[in-house]
Design a protein around this motif. Sequence first.
Motif, mmCIF file in Angstrom:
data_model
loop_
_atom_site.group_PDB
_atom_site.id
_atom_site.type_symbol
_atom_site.label_atom_id
_atom_site.label_comp_id
_atom_site.label_asym_id
_atom_site.label_seq_id
_atom_site.Cartn_x
_atom_site.Cartn_y
_atom_site.Cartn_z
ATOM 1 N N PRO A 1 0.807 -1.233 0.000
ATOM 2 C CA PRO A 1 0.000 0.000 0.000
ATOM 3 C C PRO A 1 0.832 1.272 0.000
ATOM 4 C CG PRO A 1 -0.221 -1.203 2.087
ATOM 5 C CD PRO A 1 0.469 -2.113 1.137
ATOM 6 N N HIS A 2 2.001 1.258 0.655
ATOM 7 C CA HIS A 2 2.815 2.472 0.708
ATOM 8 C C HIS A 2 3.406 2.826 -0.653
ATOM 9 C CE1 HIS A 2 5.769 -0.771 1.085
ATOM 10 N NE2 HIS A 2 6.684 0.086 0.696
ATOM 11 N N ARG A 3 3.359 1.881 -1.615
ATOM 12 C CA ARG A 3 3.843 2.152 -2.962
ATOM 13 C C ARG A 3 2.690 2.403 -3.933
ATOM 14 N NH1 ARG A 3 9.255 -0.141 -5.180
ATOM 15 N NH2 ARG A 3 8.896 1.878 -6.168
ATOM 16 N N SER A 4 1.490 2.493 -3.406
ATOM 17 C CA SER A 4 0.313 2.720 -4.244
ATOM 18 C C SER A 4 -0.060 4.198 -4.245
ATOM 19 C CB SER A 4 -0.867 1.898 -3.726
ATOM 20 O OG SER A 4 -0.641 0.516 -3.932
ATOM 21 N N LEU A 5 -0.527 4.643 -5.388
ATOM 22 C CA LEU A 5 -1.075 5.985 -5.541
ATOM 23 C C LEU A 5 -2.498 5.831 -6.045
ATOM 24 C CD1 LEU A 5 1.954 7.665 -7.358
ATOM 25 C CD2 LEU A 5 1.345 7.906 -4.942
ATOM 26 N N LEU A 6 -3.411 6.562 -5.458
ATOM 27 C CA LEU A 6 -4.815 6.399 -5.853
ATOM 28 C C LEU A 6 -5.540 7.734 -5.854
ATOM 29 C CD1 LEU A 6 -6.708 6.524 -3.036
ATOM 30 C CD2 LEU A 6 -5.553 4.352 -2.665
ATOM 31 N N ILE A 7 -6.653 7.733 -6.567
ATOM 32 C CA ILE A 7 -7.538 8.891 -6.628
ATOM 33 C C ILE A 7 -8.942 8.417 -6.299
ATOM 34 C CG2 ILE A 7 -8.597 10.625 -8.135
ATOM 35 C CD1 ILE A 7 -5.992 10.693 -9.715
ATOM 36 N N ARG A 8 -9.607 9.142 -5.440
ATOM 37 C CA ARG A 8 -11.000 8.862 -5.096
ATOM 38 C C ARG A 8 -11.894 9.994 -5.581
ATOM 39 N NH1 ARG A 8 -12.398 4.745 -1.643
ATOM 40 N NH2 ARG A 8 -10.678 3.606 -0.646
ATOM 41 N N ASP A 9 -13.084 9.616 -5.987
ATOM 42 C CA ASP A 9 -14.145 10.578 -6.273
ATOM 43 C C ASP A 9 -15.172 10.394 -5.177
ATOM 44 O OD1 ASP A 9 -16.043 12.273 -7.220
ATOM 45 O OD2 ASP A 9 -16.511 11.132 -9.028
ATOM 46 N N GLY A 10 -15.125 11.263 -4.205
ATOM 47 C CA GLY A 10 -15.923 11.044 -3.003
ATOM 48 C C GLY A 10 -15.412 9.796 -2.296
ATOM 49 N N ALA A 11 -16.305 8.828 -2.060
ATOM 50 C CA ALA A 11 -15.898 7.591 -1.391
ATOM 51 C C ALA A 11 -15.384 6.541 -2.369
ATOM 52 C CB ALA A 11 -17.087 7.021 -0.609
ATOM 53 N N ASP A 12 -15.550 6.767 -3.669
ATOM 54 C CA ASP A 12 -15.225 5.749 -4.664
ATOM 55 C C ASP A 12 -13.775 5.845 -5.116
ATOM 56 O OD1 ASP A 12 -17.873 4.891 -4.632
ATOM 57 O OD2 ASP A 12 -18.444 6.317 -6.211
ATOM 58 N N LEU A 13 -13.074 4.695 -5.090
ATOM 59 C CA LEU A 13 -11.728 4.632 -5.648
ATOM 60 C C LEU A 13 -11.874 4.517 -7.161
ATOM 61 C CD1 LEU A 13 -8.840 2.433 -4.262
ATOM 62 C CD2 LEU A 13 -9.047 3.023 -6.664
ATOM 63 N N VAL A 14 -11.328 5.486 -7.908
ATOM 64 C CA VAL A 14 -11.582 5.541 -9.353
ATOM 65 C C VAL A 14 -10.319 5.384 -10.197
ATOM 66 C CG1 VAL A 14 -13.652 6.936 -9.041
ATOM 67 C CG2 VAL A 14 -11.444 8.072 -9.392
ATOM 68 N N ALA A 15 -9.140 5.505 -9.607
ATOM 69 C CA ALA A 15 -7.901 5.361 -10.373
ATOM 70 C C ALA A 15 -6.782 4.931 -9.424
ATOM 71 C CB ALA A 15 -7.542 6.660 -11.076
ATOM 72 N N HIS A 16 -5.869 4.111 -9.944
ATOM 73 C CA HIS A 16 -4.860 3.522 -9.061
ATOM 74 C C HIS A 16 -3.649 3.088 -9.874
ATOM 75 C CE1 HIS A 16 -2.951 0.081 -6.930
ATOM 76 N NE2 HIS A 16 -3.229 0.772 -5.846
ATOM 77 N N VAL A 17 -2.477 3.181 -9.278
ATOM 78 C CA VAL A 17 -1.244 2.610 -9.801
ATOM 79 C C VAL A 17 -0.380 2.217 -8.615
ATOM 80 C CG1 VAL A 17 -0.075 4.852 -9.952
ATOM 81 C CG2 VAL A 17 0.712 2.958 -11.368
ATOM 82 N N SER A 18 0.355 1.116 -8.767
ATOM 83 C CA SER A 18 1.185 0.649 -7.658
ATOM 84 C C SER A 18 2.475 0.055 -8.201
ATOM 85 C CB SER A 18 0.424 -0.393 -6.820
ATOM 86 O OG SER A 18 1.140 -0.686 -5.627
#
Length: 410
Positions: free
Chosen positions: A45-62
């Motif tokens: 998880p510490h190597r993951s980058l994410l974007i949320r739209d409100g409560a929803d996780l919508v984009a991720h890279v790790s």
Amino acid sequence: MTNPSPQIRVGRPDDFDDLARMIEITFHTSLGEETREAERGIWEPHRSLLIRDGADLVAHVSAFTRELTVPGATLPAAHVTMVGVLPTHRRRGLLTRLVRRQLRDIRDAGREPVAVLWASEGRIYPRFGYGLAAQELSVECATTELRLPAPAAAEGRLRLDRPVARQADLARLYDRLRADRPGWSDRDDRWWRYVLADPADERSGATERRVMLHEGPGGEVDGYALWRSRRDSDAAGPRGVTIVEEMVATDPAARLALWRLLLSLDLTRRLSYRGPVDDPLLRLVDEPRRLVARLSDALWVRVVDVPAALAARRYAAKVDVVVEVTDELLPENSGRWRLTGGPDDARCGPTDRPADLACDVRALGELYLGGAGLTTLADAGRVHERRPGALAAAGPAFAWHRAPAGMGIF
């Protein structure tokens, strides 16, 4: 999106369940509980980058923290993975923001001079500087059409077992060969548990995974094959398929014995296998055309730190060349770099000397594992000769005696 400029944040352990749901949607799959737990066990998880739209996780890279074998050496490499954007949020620049941020973070950390990945679609990653560094040979053949050479007198012994029971033997053999195969990644205990995990929902109607081991005359394990089979038949009788997932052997006799058995299993008529482009199977069978072999892309490499990466690998021949590199995303890589080295060592640093060759950072990624020829890239307009004769002089150095290959999609 409710937020016109959503913030990127680092992942946390409690993001995993949302990430799993996003993966199911973006990769059109369904993750059973066993598969989820296997994926959770390797996720960082510490190597993951994410974007949320409100409560929803919508984009991720790790990325995974692993070592990669390169020509003549091993080095830390960011193993990029789990790249995705929900279909409702595509075409908004989220992927671009995440990948650019990831590359900047890797560069600033200073630990990993390259990043590597398997691409779900090859068109995505060249715009971020990734180059196709290793290809893969895929075989889908009718086993009844193939013949192998006669066995040697002292062939050894084959044993059938459960993979988890022989993890130590598999790891020992894998590590022995990994040092000499560019593109293979290290596997600690955590990764071996992941590789050998065999969730029922991932078998696609095939059997559980099995391992065939070959023991040499002295009793040592000198080859193994991870495989499974799928039952099938038609009006003419059985036509099952053997699915070979890994073939690892240190001895030609071991390899031949393993292939002879796998190509002749009772009630099977077909075999599926993915291996390196220089796989000996092409030279073992009496009619290679019957393998119906084809090439596809495997590993993509992104050089993150040009001088560190070029100095970390070794070269098949003596080389002294100045390469002018352009890199729009990581401008520190742009400039002229003098590379000197050979089979035993290498150095790379900035220089004011005129350039012998010029290319973008993507072309360096293609060259990095020794799979792409320098003149081939020049013929494709990807590398440019600034000094006459530079291609012929430097080309042999960038090649390697083994073709690069990926082992296991991550």
